[in-house]
Design an enzyme around this catalytic site. Structure first.
Site, PDB file in Angstrom:
ATOM      1  CE1 TYR A 117     -76.478 -91.745  68.832  1.00  0.00           C
ATOM      2  CE2 TYR A 117     -78.546 -91.969  70.004  1.00  0.00           C
ATOM      3  CZ  TYR A 117     -77.168 -92.098  69.960  1.00  0.00           C
ATOM      4  OH  TYR A 117     -76.507 -92.567  71.042  1.00  0.00           O
TER       5      TYR A 117
ATOM      6  CB  THR B 251     -64.341 -75.860  78.141  1.00  0.00           C
ATOM      7  OG1 THR B 251     -63.663 -74.676  78.582  1.00  0.00           O
ATOM      8  CG2 THR B 251     -63.768 -77.050  78.860  1.00  0.00           C
TER       9      THR B 251
ATOM     10  CG  ASP C  15     -56.767 -77.255  77.725  1.00  0.00           C
ATOM     11  OD1 ASP C  15     -57.671 -76.424  77.503  1.00  0.00           O
ATOM     12  OD2 ASP C  15     -56.893 -78.204  78.518  1.00  0.00           O
TER      13      ASP C  15
ATOM     14  CD  GLU D  29     -73.302 -93.508  66.000  1.00  0.00           C
ATOM     15  OE1 GLU D  29     -73.068 -94.252  65.044  1.00  0.00           O
ATOM     16  OE2 GLU D  29     -73.429 -93.902  67.169  1.00  0.00           O
TER      17      GLU D  29
ATOM     18  NE  ARG E  60     -70.562 -78.226  82.605  1.00  0.00           N
ATOM     19  CZ  ARG E  60     -70.045 -77.395  83.514  1.00  0.00           C
ATOM     20  NH1 ARG E  60     -70.739 -76.377  83.943  1.00  0.00           N
ATOM     21  NH2 ARG E  60     -68.837 -77.577  83.983  1.00  0.00           N
TER      22      ARG E  60
ATOM     23  CE  LYS F 243     -62.650 -74.420  82.271  1.00  0.00           C
ATOM     24  NZ  LYS F 243     -63.222 -75.699  82.101  1.00  0.00           N
TER      25      LYS F 243
HETATM   26  C1  LIG Z   1     -57.404 -76.195  81.154  1.00  0.00           C
HETATM   27  C2  LIG Z   1     -58.575 -77.124  81.219  1.00  0.00           C
HETATM   28  N1  LIG Z   1     -58.660 -78.110  80.318  1.00  0.00           N
HETATM   29  C3  LIG Z   1     -59.681 -78.983  80.326  1.00  0.00           C
HETATM   30  C4  LIG Z   1     -60.679 -78.895  81.262  1.00  0.00           C
HETATM   31  C5  LIG Z   1     -61.742 -79.959  81.291  1.00  0.00           C
HETATM   32  O1  LIG Z   1     -62.982 -79.531  80.985  1.00  0.00           O
HETATM   33  P1  LIG Z   1     -64.277 -80.371  81.427  1.00  0.00           P
HETATM   34  O2  LIG Z   1     -64.461 -80.127  82.868  1.00  0.00           O
HETATM   35  O3  LIG Z   1     -65.326 -79.773  80.545  1.00  0.00           O
HETATM   36  O4  LIG Z   1     -64.006 -81.810  81.090  1.00  0.00           O
HETATM   37  C6  LIG Z   1     -60.648 -77.878  82.210  1.00  0.00           C
HETATM   38  C7  LIG Z   1     -61.712 -77.779  83.228  1.00  0.00           C
HETATM   39  O5  LIG Z   1     -61.666 -77.204  84.230  1.00  0.00           O
HETATM   40  C8  LIG Z   1     -59.543 -76.972  82.196  1.00  0.00           C
HETATM   41  O6  LIG Z   1     -59.426 -76.021  83.119  1.00  0.00           O
END
Ligand SMILES: Cc1ncc(COP(=O)(O)O)c(C=O)c1O
Length: 414
Positions: free
Chosen positions: A51, A223, A197, A53, A232, A226
């Protein structure tokens, strides 16, 4: 898995079967990949027992001498790889990373402009069913009907009228390049934060195959699985002055202890992504997606925007006499795993959409190149034409298994 096999043979057997599946099918879901054996080892390590935090060298629990160093390595590699002033590698995944941005920069019911889910955006960019659409006031921009590309001018007009405090750019299902600089202009015009994002394209932003979101965006989320090929997880990058807000939002705002085993695996993946072979991998991902697009077009498939600039391709299955779902199901019977997806201005519902989304990250990790993409496109064309013929699907499945056997999946023991 000797211990697991002894302690829980049922789960061990299912994991073994999933390994066989991952090795023997063509995995074309654009958000999936094969993490390296080194990433898998870190993910399965003793760090899961600890742990922690807080943040490196500022923890609420004792016993952090090694954890601090590991998270510090991950942070340094993240900053260097993306050229960011600040990084946070603790978000449990992509959605929590985005949630932390909302929590850190906004108050409940503040205004947000994001890309419509139906146009290729993500749930967390303001979809009604997500926290983002429930706790914030959202307007959604989309695509131009004539080109299928992001309608920047409509987004600009919407921003001027709506005056959002935060604008989300980035997508889950968009086969073309996003112009972050235009979103920066729009954000500046209305005094909004810009969040990019790059979950789907983070690798391409490192390799130069897609323009980099920095310095345009105030905050970048991604993420770590991918295309980036890590465990993950989620990651946030931002300007230094926003660091306290972002860090406080992740912990203690949203989460408790970070997943240290994942943090270590993120460090390993970022180390791998800094190497020249990762850049070459990303270039090949794009070349493969373009070869797949060409092959599918030759097979008579209609592609959204006619092709791709990145790692994914979106087929309109309806001219082939399918829905996206019926084609995805037939493909799976033939050992080709993709997902049904909405296409722009899709008249069909989300459960039974018109499109199929295909991506090349996982096949490229296996070492497949343009010649194999032509083969894959031919398999897909054959399945689309003969979806009702069990013998054809079985024959294609055999050919798929043969192709896969020639390109072993890294880290997958069978
Ligand atoms: C553009 C985008 N943002 C965020 C996410 C969310 O990721 P997670 O599935 O790890 O929560 C995804 C997942 O497919 C995504 O394509």
């Amino acid at each position: 898995m000797s211990h697991l096999r002894q302690s829980d043979p049922q789960v061990a057997e299912l994991i073994q079967q999933e390994s066989r599946r991952q090795a023997s099918v063509l995995r074309l879901i654009p958000s999936e990949n094969y993490a390296s054996p080194a990433v898998m080892e870190a993910t399965g390590s003793v760090l899961t027992n600890k742990y922690s935090e807080g943040y490196p060298f500022r923890r609420y629990y004792q016993g952090q001498e090694f954890i601090d160093l590991i998270e510090d390595i991950a942070l340094k590699r993240a900053r260097e790889l993306f050229g960011a002033e600040h990084a946070n590698v603790q978000p449990y995944s992509g959605s929590p990373a985005n949630m932390a941005v909302y929590l850190g920069l906004l108050k409940p019911h503040d205004r947000v402009l994001g890309m419509d889910l139906a146009a290729g955006g993500h749930l967390t960019h303001g979809a009604k069913v997500s926290f983002s659409g429930k706790f914030y006031e959202v307007r959604q921009y989309g695509l131009s009907r004539s080109t299928g590309l992001v309608d920047y001018e409509a987004a600009r007009a919407m921003a001027r009228e709506f005056q959002p405090k935060l604008i989300f750019t980035g997508a889950s299902s968009y086969p073309r390049t996003i112009d972050f600089s235009i979103f920066r202009q729009i954000a500046d015009e209305v005094g909004a934060y810009l969040v990019a994002d790059i979950s789907h394209i983070s690798g391409l932003c490192i390799s130069g195959d897609h323009p980099h979101p920095l310095p345009h965006a105030d905050v970048v989320t991604t993420t770590t699985h991918k295309l980036l090929r890590g465990p993950r997880g989620g990651m946030i990058l931002c300007r230094g002055e926003l660091a306290p807000k972002i860090d406080k939002a992740v912990f203690p705002g949203l989460q408790g202890g970070p997943h240290n085993h994942v943090t270590a695996a993120i460090a390993v993946a970022l180390g791998e992504a800094a190497r020249p072979d990762f850049t070459e991998y990303c270039h090949q991902v794009v070349r493969n997606a373009q070869a797949l697009a060409q092959g599918l077009t030759d097979q008579g498939c209609q592609l959204v925007t006619g092709g791709t600039d990145n790692h994914l391709v979106l087929i309109d299955a309806t001219p082939l006499g399918h829905t996206g779902k019926s084609l995805a199901v037939a493909l799976e019977r033939a050992g080709i795993v993709a997902n049904a997806n909405k296409i722009p201005f899709d008249p069909r519902p989300a459960e039974e959409p018109s499109g199929v989304r295909l991506g090349t990250p996982a096949l490229t990790t296996r070492g497949m190149r343009e010649a194999q993409m032509a083969q894959v496109a031919a398999f897909i064309g054959q399945v689309a034409r003969d979806a009702g013929n069990a013998t054809v699907l079985e024959t294609v499945r055999g050919q798929v298994a043969e192709l896969c056997a020639g390109f072993p999946a890294p880290g997958v023991a069978v």
